[in-house]
Enzyme design. Structure first.
Site, PDB file in Angstrom:
ATOM      1  N   GLY A  72       0.818  -1.200   0.000  1.00 23.33           N
ATOM      2  CA  GLY A  72       0.000   0.000   0.000  1.00 23.33           C
ATOM      3  C   GLY A  72       0.855   1.253   0.000  1.00 23.33           C
ATOM      4  N   CYS A 353       3.084   1.220  11.280  1.00 27.60           N
ATOM      5  CA  CYS A 353       4.221   1.831  10.585  1.00 27.60           C
ATOM      6  C   CYS A 353       4.970   2.825  11.467  1.00 27.60           C
ATOM      7  CB  CYS A 353       3.738   2.521   9.316  1.00 27.60           C
ATOM      8  SG  CYS A 353       3.037   1.367   8.116  1.00 27.60           S
TER       9      CYS A 353
END
Length: 412
Positions: A72, A353
């Site tokens: 992504g 992340c």
């Protein structure tokens, strides 16, 4: 006796057994390079082409508008950098003689924010960071107010990965397209929809988006695979160069056939789940019921706890069906996560992340929560394997852990 509870499905899901079965032949038997003209290579080519058609049918677009990537994050980068480099000169070389302008929100995923900040700092782009409201949502009115003639691009996420807030993407897209942006041609609109699969419609025509990012690891597909929908009428500058014919000349590199096949299968299952079918033992309505049960029990049993994100009438509205993000006053979220991990409960404080960062969540800060509540927040994201018994264990353990932490805190 419950020994482990996984509540970090927003970060990564297990691969569905049906997805794994679809992928297996392309690891061992049909392993040829899709770029090879021999029979073994063409087996891989047919698999990629079939997967692309499957994705295009679900997204309601042309197969040539589907670009496979490695994540992504890569899809976001290709969308943002690829479009902005391609259209920047429309402003720079026009009578406007201005910096090309980008719009995003201050609660986006780091894949979007860091990429746009890079363009701002290193490539002379001007950026407006729209402030989200107290629920983490983007106001279409604020987007409209931010658009200028030199605005070429806008990126607003479909659903927030930390607090589950669902944005009115179709409304924002319409505003962009009908605006004076891009010197009267309308602003190009992108949405990161990585959290939306299995929960929200992905029809790009109905959403009216020009670019949309998805990935496999959030929808019970494999990791290391992403997809970018790009409307055919827009040009894009590639970021990776190599093979001439790969991904419509927009993303070079040998196609990851097993992962591409797995992504397509995962998208099919996600659509079935969204439409009410039972997938891997779970139905969407049951997931919502479990989410609301966990939310209500935590708020009822733990004083000074606060739900972050959209809410209303005891149930979360405009919110992803598996998302529970709660702040606990007087708590260090990192210490709480350690206690939960020791008890076999695996969750996080926000985006995977940025989980190594000691800073409080930028999303909660953007929502005006303040440093104490932002630091004392955890995200509990449910999945297809979640059970009520597991949640009862979480509620009991969480209540005890917070009681212990507050007892030892000199400030609570």
């Amino acid at each position: 006796m419950i020994e482990e509870v996984y509540l970090d499905y927003a970060a990564a899901t297990p691969v569905s057994p049906k997805v794994f079965e679809a992928m297996k032949p392309y690891f061992i038997e049909q392993f040829g390079n899709p770029g090879s003209v021999h029979t073994k290579g063409q087996e891989g080519r047919r698999a990629v082409d079939t997967a692309r058609r499957t994705c295009s049918e679900i997204l309601n677009c042309e197969p040539r508008e589907v670009i496979f990537t490695a994540s992504g994050t890569e899809s976001d980068n290709l969308a943002i950098q690829g479009i902005c480099y391609a259209y920047a000169d429309e402003v720079r070389n026009s009578a406007l003689d201005q910096k090309p302008h980008i719009i995003t929100s201050n609660a986006e995923h780091s894949a979007v924010l860091n990429t746009i900040e890079y363009l701002e700092k290193n490539h002379n782009f001007d950026v407006t960071y729209i402030e989200v409201d107290e629920f983490g949502m983007v106001s279409p009115k604020k987007v409209a107010e931010a658009i200028r003639e030199e605005t070429i691009f806008c990126s607003i996420m479909y659903a927030n990965n930390e607090v589950g807030a669902i944005n009115p993407i179709a409304e924002i897209a319409k505003i962009c397209h009908e605006s004076k942006g891009r010197n009267g041609k309308g602003v190009i609109f992108h949405t990161d929809a990585c959290q939306a699969g299995g929960a929200l419609p992905l029809d790009v025509q109905a959403l009216d988006v020009d670019l949309m990012t998805l990935n496999g690891s959030k929808i019970y597909g494999p990791k290391g695979i992403g997809v970018l929908y790009k409307k055919q009428s827009f040009k894009i500058i590639p970021m990776i160069f190599g093979g001439e014919g790969q991904e419509h000349r927009l993303r070079a590199g040998t196609e990851n056939v097993p992962a591409i096949v797995g992504l397509a299968e995962a998208l099919k299952l996600a659509e079935k789940f969204r439409n009410g079918e039972i997938v891997d033992g779970m139905a969407l309505k049951n997931l919502v019921e479990l989410r609301d049960y966990l939310t209500e029990e935590i708020l009822k049993n733990i004083p000074d706890s606060y739900l972050n994100g959209p809410m209303g009438n005891g149930q979360a509205i405009n919110r992803l069906p598996n998302n529970v993000n709660i702040s606990f006053a007087g708590i260090d979220g990192a210490m709480l996560l350690m206690k939960l991990d020791t008890a076999g409960i695996y969750t996080t404080s926000g985006s995977a992340c940025t989980s190594g960062s000691l800073d409080p969540s930028h999303v909660l800060i953007a929502m005006g929560k303040g440093e104490e509540l932002a630091t004392g927040a955890i995200r509990l994201s449910l999945g297809h394997s979640t059970t009520k018994a597991e949640l009862d264990y979480v509620i009991k353990t969480l209540t005890t852990a917070i009681h212990d932490l507050r007892d030892s805190s000199p400030t609570y």
